[in-house]
Design a protein around this motif. Structure first.
Motif, PDB file in Angstrom:
ATOM      1  N   LEU A  26      58.350  47.931  66.257  1.00  0.00           N
ATOM      2  CA  LEU A  26      58.428  47.223  67.537  1.00  0.00           C
ATOM      3  C   LEU A  26      59.593  46.239  67.540  1.00  0.00           C
ATOM      4  CD1 LEU A  26      55.568  45.700  69.639  1.00  0.00           C
ATOM      5  CD2 LEU A  26      57.504  44.284  68.989  1.00  0.00           C
ATOM      6  N   ILE A  27      59.715  45.431  66.467  1.00  0.00           N
ATOM      7  CA  ILE A  27      60.781  44.421  66.498  1.00  0.00           C
ATOM      8  C   ILE A  27      62.165  45.035  66.283  1.00  0.00           C
ATOM      9  CG2 ILE A  27      59.336  42.399  66.024  1.00  0.00           C
ATOM     10  CD1 ILE A  27      60.278  42.363  63.225  1.00  0.00           C
ATOM     11  N   ALA A  28      62.213  46.193  65.612  1.00  0.00           N
ATOM     12  CA  ALA A  28      63.513  46.867  65.460  1.00  0.00           C
ATOM     13  C   ALA A  28      64.056  47.191  66.851  1.00  0.00           C
ATOM     14  CB  ALA A  28      63.367  48.135  64.638  1.00  0.00           C
ATOM     15  N   ASP A  29      63.164  47.632  67.718  1.00  0.00           N
ATOM     16  CA  ASP A  29      63.541  47.961  69.082  1.00  0.00           C
ATOM     17  C   ASP A  29      63.861  46.680  69.872  1.00  0.00           C
ATOM     18  OD1 ASP A  29      63.963  49.549  71.277  1.00  0.00           O
ATOM     19  OD2 ASP A  29      61.845  49.690  71.830  1.00  0.00           O
ATOM     20  N   MET A  30      62.972  45.703  69.757  1.00  0.00           N
ATOM     21  CA  MET A  30      63.108  44.454  70.512  1.00  0.00           C
ATOM     22  C   MET A  30      64.371  43.678  70.106  1.00  0.00           C
ATOM     23  SD  MET A  30      60.273  41.390  70.768  1.00  0.00           S
ATOM     24  CE  MET A  30      60.555  40.640  69.172  1.00  0.00           C
ATOM     25  N   GLN A  31      64.709  43.712  68.826  1.00  0.00           N
ATOM     26  CA  GLN A  31      65.822  42.898  68.330  1.00  0.00           C
ATOM     27  C   GLN A  31      67.135  43.666  68.247  1.00  0.00           C
ATOM     28  OE1 GLN A  31      64.312  41.405  64.563  1.00  0.00           O
ATOM     29  NE2 GLN A  31      63.279  39.692  65.572  1.00  0.00           N
ATOM     30  N   PHE A  32      67.119  44.920  68.671  1.00  0.00           N
ATOM     31  CA  PHE A  32      68.289  45.771  68.496  1.00  0.00           C
ATOM     32  C   PHE A  32      69.590  45.113  68.966  1.00  0.00           C
ATOM     33  CE2 PHE A  32      71.364  48.535  70.577  1.00  0.00           C
ATOM     34  CZ  PHE A  32      71.835  49.222  69.475  1.00  0.00           C
ATOM     35  N   LEU A  33      69.555  44.591  70.189  1.00  0.00           N
ATOM     36  CA  LEU A  33      70.799  44.077  70.770  1.00  0.00           C
ATOM     37  C   LEU A  33      71.375  42.913  69.965  1.00  0.00           C
ATOM     38  CD1 LEU A  33      71.984  44.600  74.049  1.00  0.00           C
ATOM     39  CD2 LEU A  33      72.022  42.156  73.591  1.00  0.00           C
TER      40      LEU A  33
END
Ligand SMILES: [Zn+2]
Lengths: 166, 252
Positions: free
Chosen positions: B236-243
């Motif tokens: 989840l955080i990999a996606d959320m923090q990608f940018l």
């Protein structure tokens, strides 16, 4: 050297020219977002409160306030964000409610703050902003922005936004 | 433990649970079963992320190291998040999301009701503000639970299964440690065992109305207090923090 040029009343007037970015027929002061105006020798402090915690318009409110006051020659403007007392649609006056209705948005039904959970919230009558029929049904508690719910009029069959009462 | 350190952690707990549940709801964007629900779920997400912003900002202020809400949301590692294990459960099918949110909304609802009287002004204001939103969140998830539970044979079976699967993450909601102890003494935090009594009542009422069966309390997962998570949070955080990870310092 702000307060030599402007009074608190004038600043309220300047702010009351700023339309709500999402519902441009009402202003940010009518919406009740501006809570306090303070003047000192060095600066003007404008205290605002969010409508909804995640309201994406809050940043715009801030930018618009600063821009408007800059245009009126007020250099130093500070925005102070407060959460208490929590914003309520009860702060919206009759004039603003009528403007909403004319714009096609049913205004919040007075005294119907959503306090009920679990089906306890009694039925409330939301009149159609177009034909005034009270024969309307709630289609969804959620609408095009955080502050609106979706209704449909059973008489003229038009769907419409209802400005939720919180 | 100092009150200050306890308060920093307590605000992260509140903020992280809202943030992670909000991120889960954002994953529904454009994937809702019907248009109205797509809009509903993204609205819920917006409220939750708004609530997260308030508490993460405040945690940063109390900490006093200049960390902003964005630093806290986008630059912490998995083992630094204090969200509830329930909030990170995957969306699954619509019924799974309804059950997860129902169990969590009821928790937030009674927690914020109690925190309105917190001696910490910011937490009290946050609770008074958030309760308005959580009230309609809980109504939304409860109404859906009744529709699905008391719906068709298939929908009933599906949500009963969701309820059975998610039940083992509800124990974690009410666990407490020294942080709670310190803050309860100061009148800042509330006793989660008291919140559980209220939560139980509401859960039972809605489950009964939904013609579902409350699962037996058996094994309960634990981990929130020590920032120990299931395998799902990292993804989840990999996606959320990608940018922020790909383009550090990127600004709006
Ligand atoms: Zn009509």
């Amino acid at each position: 050297m702000v307060n030599e040029k402007h009074t608190e009343k004038q600043i309220w007037e300047f702010l009351s020219e700023i339309p709500d970015p999402e519902i441009p027929v009402i202003t940010i002061t009518e919406l009740g977002v501006v809570r306090k105006v303070e003047l000192s020798n060095e600066k003007v402090i404008i205290t605002i409160t969010p409508t909804y915690t995640g309201c994406p318009a809050m940043k715009l409110f801030e930018d618009e306030i600063i821009k408007t006051l800059h245009e009126k020659g007020i250099e130093t403007v500070e925005i102070n964000l407060v959460y208490s007392p929590a914003w309520t649609t009860a702060w919206m006056g009759d004039i603003a409610r009528e403007k909403l209705r004319k714009y096609g948005i049913a205004p919040p039904v007075k005294g119907s703050e959503d306090k009920g959970i679990l089906f306890e919230s009694g039925p409330k009558v939301v009149a159609c902003p177009r034909c005034k029929s009270e024969n309307t049904i709630l289609k969804s508690q959620f609408g095009s922005t955080a502050c609106k719910a979706l209704y449909q009029c059973e008489t003229c069959l038009e769907p419409f936004d209802y400005f939720k009462c919180i | 433990m100092e009150t200050k350190d306890a308060l920093i952690n307590y605000c992260l707990r509140l903020g992280d649970s809202s943030l992670i549940l909000g991120q889960r709801m954002a994953e529904w964007c454009s994937n809702g079963p019907i248009l109205e629900e797509d809009i509903a779920m993204t609205n819920l997400s917006l409220d939750l992320i708004g609530q997260a912003r308030t508490m993460l900002s405040y945690s940063g202020v109390v900490e006093g190291k200049g960390r902003s809400e964005d630093d806290l949301a986008y630059r912490r590692e998995e083992r630094e998040f204090y969200n509830t294990l329930l909030s990170e459960r995957p969306n699954g099918h619509f019924g799974d999301t309804v059950v997860r949110n129902f169990l969590h909304d009821a928790f937030f609802y009674y927690l914020y009701q109690a925190l309105k009287s917190s001696k910490d002004e910011m937490i009290a204001a946050h609770a008074a503000k958030s309760i308005k939103e959580v009230t309609y969140h809980l109504r939304h998830s409860s109404e859906w639970l009744v529709r699905l539970g008391d719906g068709t044979v298939e929908s009933h079976e599906k949500v009963q299964e969701s309820l059975n699967d998610l039940w083992e993450y509800t124990g974690d909601l009410f666990e407490m440690n020294e942080v709670d102890e310190v803050l309860i003494k100061e009148g800042i935090a509330v006793d989660l065992q008291k919140i559980k009594l209220e939560w139980d009542k509401t859960i039972n009422t809605v489950i009964e109305r939904s013609t579902l069966t409350r699962p037996e309390d058996a094994y309960m997962h634990s981990g929130r207090l020590d920032a120990m998570h299931s395998e799902y949070l990292g993804h989840l955080i990999a996606d959320m923090q990608f940018l922020q990870r790909a383009y550090p310092e990127a600004q709006w």
